[in-house]
Design a protein around this motif. Structure first.
Motif, PDB file in Angstrom:
ATOM      1  N   LEU A   1       3.052   1.985   1.808  1.00 46.98           N
ATOM      2  CA  LEU A   1       2.171   1.531   0.725  1.00 46.98           C
ATOM      3  C   LEU A   1       1.850   2.668  -0.239  1.00 46.98           C
ATOM      4  O   LEU A   1       1.878   2.494  -1.459  1.00 46.98           O
ATOM      5  CB  LEU A   1       0.868   0.990   1.313  1.00 46.98           C
ATOM      6  CG  LEU A   1       0.702  -0.511   1.483  1.00 46.98           C
ATOM      7  CD1 LEU A   1      -0.684  -0.814   2.025  1.00 46.98           C
ATOM      8  CD2 LEU A   1       0.942  -1.238   0.173  1.00 46.98           C
TER       9      LEU A   1
ATOM     10  N   ARG B   1       4.983   3.446  -2.269  1.00 46.58           N
ATOM     11  CA  ARG B   1       5.400   2.388  -3.189  1.00 46.58           C
ATOM     12  C   ARG B   1       4.384   2.106  -4.290  1.00 46.58           C
ATOM     13  O   ARG B   1       4.727   1.542  -5.327  1.00 46.58           O
ATOM     14  CB  ARG B   1       5.687   1.115  -2.393  1.00 46.58           C
ATOM     15  CG  ARG B   1       6.884   1.253  -1.469  1.00 46.58           C
ATOM     16  CD  ARG B   1       7.003   0.101  -0.479  1.00 46.58           C
ATOM     17  NE  ARG B   1       8.183   0.260   0.371  1.00 46.58           N
ATOM     18  CZ  ARG B   1       8.522  -0.572   1.364  1.00 46.58           C
ATOM     19  NH1 ARG B   1       7.737  -1.626   1.631  1.00 46.58           N
ATOM     20  NH2 ARG B   1       9.599  -0.358   2.079  1.00 46.58           N
ATOM     21  N   SER B   2       3.122   2.468  -4.043  1.00 44.69           N
ATOM     22  CA  SER B   2       2.080   2.221  -5.046  1.00 44.69           C
ATOM     23  C   SER B   2       1.774   3.470  -5.868  1.00 44.69           C
ATOM     24  O   SER B   2       0.848   3.449  -6.686  1.00 44.69           O
ATOM     25  CB  SER B   2       0.790   1.739  -4.368  1.00 44.69           C
ATOM     26  OG  SER B   2       0.207   2.789  -3.609  1.00 44.69           O
TER      27      SER B   2
ATOM     28  N   ARG C   1      -1.842   4.716  -5.016  1.00 42.07           N
ATOM     29  CA  ARG C   1      -3.018   3.876  -5.276  1.00 42.07           C
ATOM     30  C   ARG C   1      -3.529   3.186  -4.014  1.00 42.07           C
ATOM     31  O   ARG C   1      -4.720   2.955  -3.857  1.00 42.07           O
ATOM     32  CB  ARG C   1      -2.690   2.810  -6.333  1.00 42.07           C
ATOM     33  CG  ARG C   1      -2.517   3.321  -7.737  1.00 42.07           C
ATOM     34  CD  ARG C   1      -2.315   2.166  -8.714  1.00 42.07           C
ATOM     35  NE  ARG C   1      -1.185   1.322  -8.366  1.00 42.07           N
ATOM     36  CZ  ARG C   1      -1.275   0.140  -7.761  1.00 42.07           C
ATOM     37  NH1 ARG C   1      -2.463  -0.346  -7.450  1.00 42.07           N
ATOM     38  NH2 ARG C   1      -0.184  -0.561  -7.479  1.00 42.07           N
ATOM     39  N   LEU C   2      -2.600   2.794  -3.128  1.00 43.32           N
ATOM     40  CA  LEU C   2      -2.971   2.056  -1.926  1.00 43.32           C
ATOM     41  C   LEU C   2      -2.702   2.908  -0.690  1.00 43.32           C
ATOM     42  O   LEU C   2      -1.585   3.376  -0.478  1.00 43.32           O
ATOM     43  CB  LEU C   2      -2.171   0.749  -1.832  1.00 43.32           C
ATOM     44  CG  LEU C   2      -2.441  -0.288  -2.929  1.00 43.32           C
ATOM     45  CD1 LEU C   2      -1.440  -1.427  -2.840  1.00 43.32           C
ATOM     46  CD2 LEU C   2      -3.863  -0.821  -2.834  1.00 43.32           C
TER      47      LEU C   2
ATOM     48  N   ASP D   1       0.422  -6.127  -6.021  1.00 45.43           N
ATOM     49  CA  ASP D   1      -0.069  -5.382  -4.857  1.00 45.43           C
ATOM     50  C   ASP D   1      -0.035  -6.237  -3.591  1.00 45.43           C
ATOM     51  O   ASP D   1       0.187  -5.719  -2.489  1.00 45.43           O
ATOM     52  CB  ASP D   1      -1.487  -4.867  -5.109  1.00 45.43           C
ATOM     53  CG  ASP D   1      -1.504  -3.613  -5.970  1.00 45.43           C
ATOM     54  OD1 ASP D   1      -0.415  -3.063  -6.228  1.00 45.43           O
ATOM     55  OD2 ASP D   1      -2.599  -3.178  -6.372  1.00 45.43           O
TER      56      ASP D   1
ATOM     57  N   LEU E   1       3.358  -5.837  -2.340  1.00 44.95           N
ATOM     58  CA  LEU E   1       3.518  -4.517  -1.725  1.00 44.95           C
ATOM     59  C   LEU E   1       2.934  -4.498  -0.308  1.00 44.95           C
ATOM     60  O   LEU E   1       3.557  -3.977   0.623  1.00 44.95           O
ATOM     61  CB  LEU E   1       2.823  -3.446  -2.566  1.00 44.95           C
ATOM     62  CG  LEU E   1       3.535  -2.937  -3.822  1.00 44.95           C
ATOM     63  CD1 LEU E   1       2.681  -1.866  -4.497  1.00 44.95           C
ATOM     64  CD2 LEU E   1       4.898  -2.361  -3.462  1.00 44.95           C
TER      65      LEU E   1
END
Length: 335
Positions: free
Chosen positions: A57, A60-61, A64-65, A258, A261
């Motif tokens: 996460l 891939r973010s 952010r996550l 999201d 994701l």
């Protein structure tokens, strides 16, 4: 109780603590950690799998996550954390199916005795449409089912003798999780079911409070139960998974991208978990056999399976349950 001062239960305290932790995380300006709980210890495959999900996460973010893990039951029992998750105090939670059985009937299906013929059969079935239907059934209960993790093949162990047939279990006191389904299974086999937390089992075996229990290789080994119960009989009666759920209130706050994701990262953590799990099973099995435990296969599993029909009739009642069970049975290698 002091007059005028209410007594706060442990569960209420845990819920308040988790809610406060979540609120504090929401107020961070640098980003929002997803808070996750697991009753298993830090090195356990499910904990490591959620951490792998967090790594994916984060990557891939673009940072952010992220996931912050509270392992080892820091936030209480699975029943406690499930309640916390359902109202949004926790974002993610890895739980056994048993606490979910009372709120959603479809979650009893994977725990049906002798439903799965092997771990491979279980994985194939729950990676497909049948598994998706069970995960989707949690949404009305303020939970989003993300994926299934392995929980191993459960077999019987005891302090007395090898179990070769149901007759060998007559009169034995067998520990089970606090689940009506497990209690019904043990009674159908002619033994006495004793619901008890996993942490109490070792002492209960040593003191003779119970004659045996049932669990997978890693739990039998890591809990040191094999030291007190030297007979392990490979019935493989239940091959139920565990499940990773997300708070529906947190889920609704995510953007569609999201959500994708989170869902994909959870699914991608499954093969990682299974690799760790298979390695852990092999390691535990080796330790147990080296310790001199009597391990026996059970030639006539049919005798056990025949006694499960009343259990299935009691817990598989709705048309939807019956449809999913039929889907899973159709995927048996010998079907």
């Amino acid at each position: 109780m002091m007059r005028g001062i209410p007594v706060i239960s442990r569960r209420q305290a845990l819920i308040s603590m988790a809610a406060a932790t979540s609120l504090a995380a929401c107020n961070q300006s640098s980003g929002r950690d997803l808070l996750s709980a697991d009753s298993h210890p830090e090195e356990y495959p499910t904990v490591q799998a959620v951490k792998e999900m967090g790594r994916l996460l984060n990557e891939r973010s673009g940072g952010r996550l992220r996931i912050k893990m509270y392992a080892g039951g820091q936030l209480g029992s699975e029943r406690d954390t499930l309640e916390i998750t359902s109202f949004g105090g926790l974002d993610l939670n890895r739980v056994n199916l048993a606490p979910l059985n009372s709120i959603e009937p479809l979650t009893t299906i994977p725990a049906l005795p002798f439903l799965f013929s092997s771990t491979s059969h279980m994985r194939t079935a729950l990676d497909g449409p049948a598994g998706d239907r069970i995960l989707d059934s949690l949404a009305p209960h303020d939970l989003i089912g993300l994926c299934f993790y392995d929980s191993g093949e459960r077999s019987f162990y005891n302090t007395r003798k090898p179990i070769l047939s149901p007759d060998d279990m007559a009169g034995m006191k067998i520990r089970v999780p606090n689940s009506d389904l497990y209690v019904a299974m043990i009674k159908a086999l002619g033994a006495d079911a004793t619901p008890m937390s996993l942490g109490e089992v070792y002492q209960a075996l040593v003191q003779g409070v119970i004659d045996g229990a049932e669990n997978n290789w890693p739990s039998f080994e890591s809990g040191r139960h094999f030291e007190a119960a030297p007979f392990y009989s490979l019935t493989r009666h239940i091959i139920a998974p565990e499940v990773l759920v997300m708070s529906a209130s947190r889920w609704r706050k995510l953007s569609d991208s999201d959500k994708t994701l989170v869902q994909q990262s959870a699914r991608d953590s499954v093969p990682f978990m299974r690799k760790l799990w298979d390695e852990r099973v092999a390691e535990s099995r080796e330790k147990i056999i080296a310790a001199g435990v009597s391990v026996n296969e059970v030639a006539d599993l049919g005798a056990f399976q025949q006694k499960m029909r009343p259990v299935w009739d009691r817990f598989v009642r709705t048309d939807t349950q019956k449809e999913i069970v039929a889907e899973i049975e159709a995927l048996r290698p010998d079907a």
